[in-house]
Design an enzyme around this catalytic site. Structure first.
Site, short mmCIF file in Angstrom:
data_model
loop_
_atom_site.label_atom_id
_atom_site.label_comp_id
_atom_site.label_asym_id
_atom_site.label_seq_id
_atom_site.Cartn_x
_atom_site.Cartn_y
_atom_site.Cartn_z
N LYS A 73 34.77 -54.56 32.76
CA LYS A 73 34.73 -56.00 32.33
C LYS A 73 35.32 -56.67 33.67
CE LYS A 73 37.52 -57.03 28.92
NZ LYS A 73 38.64 -57.11 29.85
N THR A 75 35.19 -55.86 36.93
CA THR A 75 33.96 -55.44 37.87
C THR A 75 32.99 -56.50 37.60
OG1 THR A 75 34.59 -53.15 37.90
CG2 THR A 75 32.49 -53.88 38.75
N ARG A 96 43.17 -62.03 35.53
CA ARG A 96 44.63 -61.86 35.35
C ARG A 96 45.28 -61.03 36.52
NH1 ARG A 96 44.66 -59.26 29.83
NH2 ARG A 96 42.78 -58.45 30.75
N LYS A 107 45.06 -46.26 34.23
CA LYS A 107 43.92 -46.82 34.68
C LYS A 107 43.97 -46.48 36.41
CE LYS A 107 42.60 -50.98 33.46
NZ LYS A 107 42.53 -52.35 33.02
N ALA A 275 46.06 -58.22 26.19
CA ALA A 275 45.29 -58.84 25.31
C ALA A 275 45.55 -58.20 23.79
CB ALA A 275 44.01 -59.06 25.34
N PHE A 303 40.38 -56.77 27.03
CA PHE A 303 39.98 -55.92 25.92
C PHE A 303 38.91 -56.70 25.38
CE2 PHE A 303 44.45 -54.07 25.96
CZ PHE A 303 44.15 -52.94 26.48
N PHE A 384 24.97 -47.21 34.68
CA PHE A 384 25.54 -45.78 35.39
C PHE A 384 24.29 -45.06 35.73
CE2 PHE A 384 29.52 -47.33 33.44
CZ PHE A 384 30.23 -46.38 34.19
N TRP A 412 28.58 -52.90 40.66
CA TRP A 412 29.44 -51.78 40.93
C TRP A 412 28.80 -51.39 42.31
CZ3 TRP A 412 29.56 -46.74 42.73
CH2 TRP A 412 30.91 -46.14 42.56
#
Length: 558
Positions: A73, A75, A96, A107, A275, A303, A384, A412
């Site tokens: 999200k 990214t 944020r 993460k 969140a 989220f 991906f 990405w």
């Protein structure tokens, strides 16, 4: 091709001086407070000086229900802002700040990924400009003044068994969830049960993110309820004369932080409530600045769309008058197959049956955004290498049946160039008819508002309120807080309160265990299932892989 980690890509980037980034955003140097060469705080007077300038379009980025496969999200948010600039639009992104808890926990970093990142990535992930430390200090100052008041005679008659204010630390530390303090004799304090929240769950964090000025900040801090007297009367930070000193600790933290993307797009990164247990949005002031300075302001809610986006709509937008022009829902084929029952190790194998089984999760979020929140949306499929054409076609086909387009997001791997198709669709959506609406009416009773969220957004069959929740709802109604919006505290891993219920469960009952008023923030927190406000570290925390060499170069940070 040599593999490059996120941190390797970020460290290889030639960052531009923050003065140049500010100039690109239209910010004069007189408003800059530099923190080194590549980050700065923005003086609050800029927002006042721009008050007559019209707002740009607000774009909200949200996602499907998260899985261990990841969605991307942040990214996508960064890449979309870069993509908008690639197609000639004046765009900024407002995000944020990462919490140290997830950075050292699961993460390992939260500044985007690949070629769609904000930099300096290491600084943003580790301490940044010290905002979270200031928020924790303000939180703990209030806790210290509360316990000192009781120790020094308790003139307010505070009941130690009805204290609701917890201490805070920006770290995942399960050991601190439930503690007993004040031990060691009379001069060491009053013994009582206590506990810590992670800083991002603190009401001080929410207050800072929802405040519109220093004055507003101080007033909100003063309204924070820390507990109740023996007679059942709320005790506030103002009663303890704490708000002035708390605001003094936050006088710099309240100023938005300016940084840049890898491609030099101006980015505000400010505030960081989770969140799942808080309201999950960056600061109002950073969002407002981005809207005044750019034609397109991209922001992100934490989220999935049932958590961050719902709170963005029902809390942040309701309090500020903000309204999104378009919503981006981020999904991956891998994550949808996980919702369809595929093990994480097998997600790289084509599986159309599992994908079709997992797609209802995405489609329910799409339906909520369009039909409940009333905002045009696009699905951004974060690409991906293992995605097959048949899988991507199936996602597009099912979304088209709901009248929603799908854009393949390759940010990405390609940065802004890979976000151009998404950017074009977002620009198109921003000109469409918008029927923005809230999930519930503030005039509804507290339990009715919670039920509306559970049934309209989560698609629960019923809501079970535990006795403690019913009792608290009546107390908060009697105290006059029943017109507040609701901030749901719920697992992020499911539409339900059971993290094991993947996909789009329908026939479930949501269990509400307790309620708490955050009078300073201006909402009521609703606790569901076994949700906690202090996470723990995983079996193998990301911290084990993070290191720094003698030159100060950090490694292992995602």
């Amino acid at each position: 091709m040599e593999y490059k980690s996120d941190i390797m890509i970020a460290q290889a980037c030639e960052k531009q001086p923050i003065r140049s980034i500010a100039a690109r955003a239209g910010i004069e140097e007189k408003y800059l407070e530099q923190y080194g060469n590549y980050k700065a705080k923005i003086d609050l007077s800029l927002l006042r000086d721009l008050s007559d300038r019209p707002d740009g379009k607000l774009i909200l980025v949200t996602a499907i229900t998260p899985t261990p496969a990841g969605e991307g999200k942040t990214t996508t948010s960064v890449g979309l802002a870069d993509g908008l600039r690639k197609i000639g639009k004046n765009a900024m992104v407002a995000l944020r700040e990462p919490s140290l808890g997830p950075v050292f926990g699961v993460k390992g970093g939260a500044a985007g990924g690949g070629y769609a990142q904000v930099v300096p990535m290491e600084d943003i992930n580790l301490h940044f400009t010290g905002d979270f430390h200031a928020i924790g200090a303000a939180n703990n100052l209030l806790a210290a003044m509360l316990d000192n008041h009781i120790q020094q005679g308790n003139a307010l008659g505070i009941d130690p068994k009805q204290i609701t204010w917890k201490r805070a630390v920006d770290m995942n530390d399960r050991q601190l969830r439930h503690i007993v303090d004040g031990l060691g004799g009379k001069v060491q304090g009053v013994p009582r049960e206590d506990g810590f929240e992670i800083t991002v769950a603190s009401e001080v964090m929410a207050v800072l993110c929802l405040s519109g000025s220093i004055t507003d900040l101080k007033e909100r801090l003063g309204r924070i309820i820390v507990g109740y007297t023996y007679a059942g009367k709320p005790v506030t930070a103002h009663d303890l004369k704490a708000e002035g000193a708390m605001a003094a600790l936050l006088k710099d933290a309240i100023k938005p932080n300016l940084v840049q993307t890898l491609e030099g797009t101006p980015a505000f990164i400010h505030g960081g409530p989770f969140a799942n247990i808080a309201h999950g949005c960056n600061s109002v002031m950073a969002t407002r600045l981005a809207l005044k300075l750019a034609d397109y302001a991209v922001t992100e809610a934490g989220f999935a769309a049932d958590l961050g986006a719902e709170k963005f709509v029902d809390i942040k937008c309701r309090m500020t008058g903000l309204k999104p022009s378009a919503v981006v829902i981020v999904a991956t084929v891998r994550a949808l197959k996980y919702h369809g029952g595929v093990a994480k190790a097998d997600l790289g194998v084509e599986n159309l049956a599992a994908l079709e089984k997992g797609l209802p999760n995405l489609l329910q979020h799409v339906s909520n955004v369009r039909s409940v929140y009333g905002v045009p949306c696009v699905v951004a499929v974060n690409a991906f290498p293992t995605d097959t054409k048949a899988e991507l076609d199936l996602v597009a086909e099912k979304c088209r049946e709901l009248g929603v387009n799908v854009a393949l997001s390759e940010v990405w791997a390609k940065g802004g160039e890979g976000g151009k198709a998404l950017a074009e669709e977002v620009v198109r959506l921003c000109e469409q008819e918008n029927h923005f609406s809230f999930v519930y009416d503030l005039e509804q009773p507290i339990l009715s508002k919670i039920t509306a969220i559970a049934q309209r957004v989560y698609h629960a069959k019923d809501v079970e309120f535990m006795p403690a929740a019913k009792k608290k709802a009546q107390l908060l109604t009697d105290l006059g807080f029943d017109k507040f919006p609701i901030c749901m505290a719920k697992t992020q891993y499911s539409f339900s309160d059971d993290p094991k219920l993947l996909g789009a469960p329908q026939d479930f009952t949501l269990t509400v265990t307790d309620l708490k008023v955050c009078a300073g923030a201006g909402f009521i927190v609703c606790y569901t299932g076994d949700i906690m406000t202090m996470p723990g570290l995983p079996k193998v925390p990301a911290a084990e892989k993070i290191d720094v060499d003698e030159n100060g170069v950090i490694s292992g940070l995602f």
